[in-house]
Design a protein around this motif. Structure first.
Motif, PDB file in Angstrom:
ATOM      1  N   ILE A 470       0.808  -1.219   0.000  1.00 20.75           N
ATOM      2  CA  ILE A 470       0.000   0.000   0.000  1.00 20.75           C
ATOM      3  C   ILE A 470       0.844   1.272   0.000  1.00 20.75           C
ATOM      4  CG2 ILE A 470      -1.999  -1.062   1.094  1.00 20.75           C
ATOM      5  CD1 ILE A 470      -1.047   0.210   3.755  1.00 20.75           C
ATOM      6  N   GLY A 471       2.169   1.131   0.243  1.00 19.91           N
ATOM      7  CA  GLY A 471       3.020   2.312   0.240  1.00 19.91           C
ATOM      8  C   GLY A 471       2.842   3.150   1.489  1.00 19.91           C
ATOM      9  N   VAL A 472       3.696   4.157   1.601  1.00 19.54           N
ATOM     10  CA  VAL A 472       3.637   5.047   2.757  1.00 19.54           C
ATOM     11  C   VAL A 472       3.295   6.442   2.247  1.00 19.54           C
ATOM     12  CG1 VAL A 472       4.939   5.997   4.691  1.00 19.54           C
ATOM     13  CG2 VAL A 472       5.447   3.695   3.880  1.00 19.54           C
ATOM     14  N   PRO A 473       2.230   7.064   2.738  1.00 20.90           N
ATOM     15  CA  PRO A 473       1.913   8.428   2.303  1.00 20.90           C
ATOM     16  C   PRO A 473       3.085   9.368   2.592  1.00 20.90           C
ATOM     17  CG  PRO A 473       0.128   7.511   3.634  1.00 20.90           C
ATOM     18  CD  PRO A 473       1.273   6.550   3.717  1.00 20.90           C
ATOM     19  N   ALA A 474       3.296  10.317   1.678  1.00 18.77           N
ATOM     20  CA  ALA A 474       4.461  11.213   1.783  1.00 18.77           C
ATOM     21  C   ALA A 474       4.529  11.899   3.145  1.00 18.77           C
ATOM     22  CB  ALA A 474       4.409  12.249   0.667  1.00 18.77           C
ATOM     23  N   GLU A 475       3.345  12.266   3.688  1.00 19.22           N
ATOM     24  CA  GLU A 475       3.375  13.004   4.956  1.00 19.22           C
ATOM     25  C   GLU A 475       3.809  12.122   6.137  1.00 19.22           C
ATOM     26  OE1 GLU A 475       0.738  12.480   3.097  1.00 19.22           O
ATOM     27  OE2 GLU A 475      -1.080  11.987   4.252  1.00 19.22           O
ATOM     28  N   ASP A 476       3.733  10.809   5.948  1.00 22.85           N
ATOM     29  CA  ASP A 476       4.152   9.912   7.034  1.00 22.85           C
ATOM     30  C   ASP A 476       5.642   9.612   7.008  1.00 22.85           C
ATOM     31  OD1 ASP A 476       1.679   9.633   8.193  1.00 22.85           O
ATOM     32  OD2 ASP A 476       1.116   7.911   6.967  1.00 22.85           O
ATOM     33  N   LEU A 477       6.256   9.747   5.823  1.00 22.53           N
ATOM     34  CA  LEU A 477       7.656   9.325   5.672  1.00 22.53           C
ATOM     35  C   LEU A 477       8.597   9.911   6.727  1.00 22.53           C
ATOM     36  CD1 LEU A 477       8.164   9.149   1.798  1.00 22.53           C
ATOM     37  CD2 LEU A 477       8.270   7.261   3.425  1.00 22.53           C
ATOM     38  N   PRO A 478       8.524  11.236   6.990  1.00 18.92           N
ATOM     39  CA  PRO A 478       9.492  11.781   7.953  1.00 18.92           C
ATOM     40  C   PRO A 478       9.306  11.260   9.376  1.00 18.92           C
ATOM     41  CG  PRO A 478       8.359  13.537   6.740  1.00 18.92           C
ATOM     42  CD  PRO A 478       7.640  12.267   6.450  1.00 18.92           C
ATOM     43  N   HIS A 479       8.125  10.708   9.672  1.00 15.38           N
ATOM     44  CA  HIS A 479       7.837  10.310  11.061  1.00 15.38           C
ATOM     45  C   HIS A 479       7.951   8.814  11.292  1.00 15.38           C
ATOM     46  CE1 HIS A 479       6.362  14.360  11.555  1.00 15.38           C
ATOM     47  NE2 HIS A 479       5.583  14.182  10.518  1.00 15.38           N
ATOM     48  N   PHE A 484       6.168   4.909  18.604  1.00 17.08           N
ATOM     49  CA  PHE A 484       4.696   4.873  18.680  1.00 17.08           C
ATOM     50  C   PHE A 484       4.025   5.480  17.457  1.00 17.08           C
ATOM     51  CE2 PHE A 484       6.104   5.483  23.168  1.00 17.08           C
ATOM     52  CZ  PHE A 484       6.022   4.141  23.499  1.00 17.08           C
ATOM     53  N   TYR A 485       4.835   5.838  16.438  1.00 16.85           N
ATOM     54  CA  TYR A 485       4.213   6.436  15.260  1.00 16.85           C
ATOM     55  C   TYR A 485       3.657   5.329  14.377  1.00 16.85           C
ATOM     56  CZ  TYR A 485       3.211   9.524  11.438  1.00 16.85           C
ATOM     57  OH  TYR A 485       2.550  10.242  10.485  1.00 16.85           O
ATOM     58  N   ARG A 486       2.420   5.530  13.925  1.00 22.53           N
ATOM     59  CA  ARG A 486       1.844   4.573  12.999  1.00 22.53           C
ATOM     60  C   ARG A 486       1.275   5.343  11.832  1.00 22.53           C
ATOM     61  NH1 ARG A 486      -2.028   0.838  14.799  1.00 22.53           N
ATOM     62  NH2 ARG A 486      -1.279  -0.183  12.937  1.00 22.53           N
ATOM     63  N   GLY A 487       1.598   4.878  10.648  1.00 25.78           N
ATOM     64  CA  GLY A 487       1.169   5.572   9.438  1.00 25.78           C
ATOM     65  C   GLY A 487      -0.332   5.802   9.440  1.00 25.78           C
ATOM     66  N   ALA A 488      -0.726   6.948   8.863  1.00 21.74           N
ATOM     67  CA  ALA A 488      -2.142   7.320   8.866  1.00 21.74           C
ATOM     68  C   ALA A 488      -2.987   6.253   8.175  1.00 21.74           C
ATOM     69  CB  ALA A 488      -2.325   8.670   8.175  1.00 21.74           C
ATOM     70  N   ASN A 489      -2.405   5.550   7.201  1.00 18.87           N
ATOM     71  CA  ASN A 489      -3.213   4.570   6.480  1.00 18.87           C
ATOM     72  C   ASN A 489      -3.118   3.172   7.087  1.00 18.87           C
ATOM     73  OD1 ASN A 489      -0.660   3.925   5.697  1.00 18.87           O
ATOM     74  ND2 ASN A 489      -1.097   3.845   3.494  1.00 18.87           N
ATOM     75  N   ALA A 490      -2.291   3.000   8.131  1.00 21.85           N
ATOM     76  CA  ALA A 490      -2.155   1.666   8.720  1.00 21.85           C
ATOM     77  C   ALA A 490      -3.450   1.188   9.390  1.00 21.85           C
ATOM     78  CB  ALA A 490      -0.982   1.623   9.687  1.00 21.85           C
ATOM     79  N   PRO A 491      -4.048   2.009  10.270  1.00 25.26           N
ATOM     80  CA  PRO A 491      -5.271   1.520  10.923  1.00 25.26           C
ATOM     81  C   PRO A 491      -6.417   1.281   9.934  1.00 25.26           C
ATOM     82  CG  PRO A 491      -4.375   3.416  12.090  1.00 25.26           C
ATOM     83  CD  PRO A 491      -3.628   3.303  10.791  1.00 25.26           C
ATOM     84  N   THR A 492      -6.527   2.139   8.897  1.00 27.00           N
ATOM     85  CA  THR A 492      -7.642   1.969   7.966  1.00 27.00           C
ATOM     86  C   THR A 492      -7.487   0.681   7.163  1.00 27.00           C
ATOM     87  OG1 THR A 492      -6.461   3.469   6.519  1.00 27.00           O
ATOM     88  CG2 THR A 492      -8.393   4.348   7.615  1.00 27.00           C
ATOM     89  N   HIS A 493      -6.259   0.213   7.025  1.00 24.51           N
ATOM     90  CA  HIS A 493      -6.068  -1.051   6.334  1.00 24.51           C
ATOM     91  C   HIS A 493      -6.076  -2.229   7.310  1.00 24.51           C
ATOM     92  CE1 HIS A 493      -4.851   1.547   3.021  1.00 24.51           C
ATOM     93  NE2 HIS A 493      -5.064   0.527   2.240  1.00 24.51           N
TER      94      HIS A 493
END
Lengths: 538, 120
Positions: A470-479, A484-493
């Protein structure tokens, strides 16, 4: 303290009663920051210097923004249109705090000093309620004004139009009041300003008449900006009713403790305050206002929220695999109790699931322990010359074993023919590889191909792990590598996790003098583990 | 037996396990990984009992229950909530369900609860 507040009360009565909140502060002078000017010019598409009419509109516009009202931006003198500008509001204030209060028609006089325009004609009064009224001003160029450019401006009340003369006289009395007050209250101001608690005073009209440094800091306001504003408008809408009631009680002589109010910072965010409010009396015992003393609880509340979120996530992450293991063992034990024969395929599948869940728990506990060690600065690696390819092969083999049976992912490994010796902590590097492989499988669809490649050049050995997930959204890459950081699209998937794996992995590789870098184009992700050869090359 | 049970759980392993166990017990079992998918399943085939996880992606358990109420489907089925967080108790009470179990649960307790909720 009481004397100070009383004095301030008188002062503000004089100021506010005279509709001169603007003029009072205006004597700090006008200097529009170059950046602000540039912003407006860009927005209006103007390349020449501003006309004063345009300046006047900028001023009104800024004032409106600061008050949190709509923005009036128009360069046509008669037209008032509601628009927003691209200007970052915060920057205006930082660069030119004095601009905030350029609201009365006296502004024109000050403008004359700076820009060579003189005659001020009251153009339009706009009654907005708080505080008092605002005016837009229409300015005309005069020969006298042109002659006065660059010279010291000293307003002459006798020469001014009646409207301006009245304001200048009031300004003068305000200045005298301030001076008198300053003589008696400067030491108290220091004490109150140095207080750790936020302290403010509101008068009978609920207008702020005093705010100490901490209070101004919490709300992001500067200097005397607070004066005259209705305090309740800075309180969160949901809390306004309670706050208004508390003001009324305090002004009636009661003291109320433990008021939880959210107040709006200039940047638009809310701060959680916990305060008490009580009556403020003058020397004769008359109530002249309400005194608020509050603590900023925002950081505490945020820390508590993070802790709650973590406990909740950890609880979910730990209990889910345990539930699966427990349920599967229960049902198999029941079958045994009943003397039933277990279907071999079903048995294999169930044991596989149990093993996967146990591995998941192991990984979670390793991550948790490592993260704790890492934060305590005690995460160490023990490096010995090892063949990196052998370590990668071992990780890939182990992952393939785990995947066997469901056949949903394939792993392709490519590497140079000769061994690549690097000084590494093999167990730790395998832990990192395992983590990256687990992510690659987790975040890519069934049937997906995970490509693992080992490459080596003069400086470093690189292991890249690519998926077509699914890739990593650009805004998540720096974090991505933050704890404890989880990509914004991780929970939705529907992907679980505590957000510790990458944090720990990066730290482990950094302890090897290397780095992990990530690239994602929205369709698939590549993590590259870089291990420098340096003098460690064997 | 023969009652219909819908399992709404995002964790694939736990979902697979619950489905396998309930099938073995003779229930007609349907499954969904989150609230939105569960709503779609419900509109195709009304279950008698829903076994519901609360922490779900896309549409969480509480929102799903509210959606059921809004569509007037809530009264004709029973809900058994599975929670991983003991502090969820308050939330469970707020959304109003027939039964709740904390993870990990005893298999017998789970099956007894479902049997109690399923129509005879």
């Amino acid at each position: 303290m009481r004397r100070l507040i009383t004095g301030l009360g008188h002062l503000n009565e004089a100021i506010l009663g005279s509709d001169l909140a603007g003029a009072y502060i205006m004597n700090v002078g006008l200097s529009m920051g170059a950046a602000i000017e540039a912003e407006y010019k860009q927005f209006w598409g103007i390349e020449r210097p501003f006309t004063l009419d345009e300046y006047a509109h900028v001023i009104v516009d800024l004032k409106q923004k600061i008050q949190g009202n709509f923005s009036i931006v128009s360069i046509a003198p008669e037209a008032v249109v509601v628009r927003t500008t691209s200007c970052p509001f915060d920057a205006f204030v930082r660069q030119s705090p004095s601009l905030c209060f350029m609201t009365s028609s006296v502004f024109g006089g000050i403008a004359a000093r700076n820009f060579g325009w003189s005659k001020v004609v009251l153009h339009k009064r706009i009654a907005l309620g708080d505080p008092g009224c605002y005016v837009t001003v229409h300015l005309q160029r005069t020969p006298e004004a042109e002659a006065a450019v660059g010279r010291e401006y000293s307003p002459d009340a006798d020469q001014a139009s009646p409207d301006i003369a009245e304001q200048l006289r009031l300004m003068d009395s305000v200045r005298q009041l301030r001076r008198r007050l300053g003589e008696t209250s400067s030491q108290w101001t220091e004490v109150v300003d140095g207080a750790a608690e936020a302290i403010a005073v509101v008068d009978h009209d609920r207008r702020t008449s005093f705010a100490n440094a901490r209070w101004r800091d919490i709300l992001g306001i500067e200097g005397g900006e607070f004066v005259g504003g209705q305090l309740v408008y800075q309180i969160h809408p949901d809390d306004q009713e309670a706050a208004t009631a508390a003001f009324t009680q305090a002004l009636g002589g009661e003291r109320i403790r433990g008021c939880p109010w959210r107040m709006r910072h200039r940047d638009g965010s809310y701060r959680d305050l916990l305060g008490s409010i009580g009556p403020l009396r003058d020397d004769d015992g008359r109530i002249i206002g309400a005194l608020l003393i509050a603590r900023d609880m925002t950081a505490e509340h945020e820390a508590q929220r993070l802790k709650d979120d973590f406990v909740s996530a950890a609880s979910h992450e730990l209990r889910t695999p345990v539930t699966t293991i427990r349920a599967l063992t229960d049902i198999m034990l029941r079958a045994v109790d009943r003397g039933a024969t277990l279907d071999p395929d079903q048995l294999t599948r169930r044991l596989e699931i149990i093993r996967q869940q146990a591995d998941r728990l192991t990984r979670l506990s390793t991550d948790l322990i490592d993260a704790t060690q890492l934060q305590a600065g005690r995460l160490a690696v023990r490096r010995d010359p090892e063949d990196l390819i052998a370590a990668v092969e071992a990780s890939v083999r182990q992952r393939r074993d785990l995947l066997e049976g469901n056949d949903r992912h394939r792993i392709a490994l490519t590497h140079p023919p000769a061994p690549v010796f690097v000084a590494l902590d093999r167990m730790r590097v395998e832990q990192v590889l395992d983590n990256l492989l687990d992510n690659a499988v987790k975040y890519s669809p069934a049937g997906g191909l995970v490509r693992v490649n080992v490459a080596v050049d003069q400086q470093a050995a690189r292991v890249s792990i690519s998926d077509d997930g699914i890739g990593v959204p650009a805004e998540d890459l720096p974090h991505l590598f933050e704890p404890f950081y989880r990509g914004a699209n991780a929970p939705t998937h529907g992907f679980s996790g505590l957000g510790l794996g990458l944090y720990v992995s990066k730290a482990l590789i950094e302890a090897h003098g290397g780095d992990i870098v990530v690239a994602s184009d929205g369709r698939g992700t590549t993590f590259t583990l870089v291990l420098p050869l340096g003098q460690d090359r064997v | 037996m023969g009652a219909r049970v819908l399992v709404v759980e995002d964790d694939p392993a736990l979902r697979e396990t619950l489905v396998a166990i309930l099938v073995e017990e003779g229930y007609l079992v349907d499954q969904a990984p989150h609230g939105a998918a569960a709503l779609a399943r419900v509109s195709v085939q009304m279950p008698d009992v829903i076994v519901l996880d609360l922490m779900l992606p896309i549409m969480d358990g509480a929102t799903f229950v509210r959606e059921l109420c809004r569509r007037g489907l809530r009264a004709s089925l029973s809900i058994l909530v599975l929670t991983a967080d003991a502090r969820m108790e308050v939330k469970v009470r707020q959304i109003g369900v027939e039964a709740a179990l904390a993870k990990p649960f005893d298999l017998d307790v789970l099956l007894n609860e479902i049997a109690r909720l399923a129509p005879a």
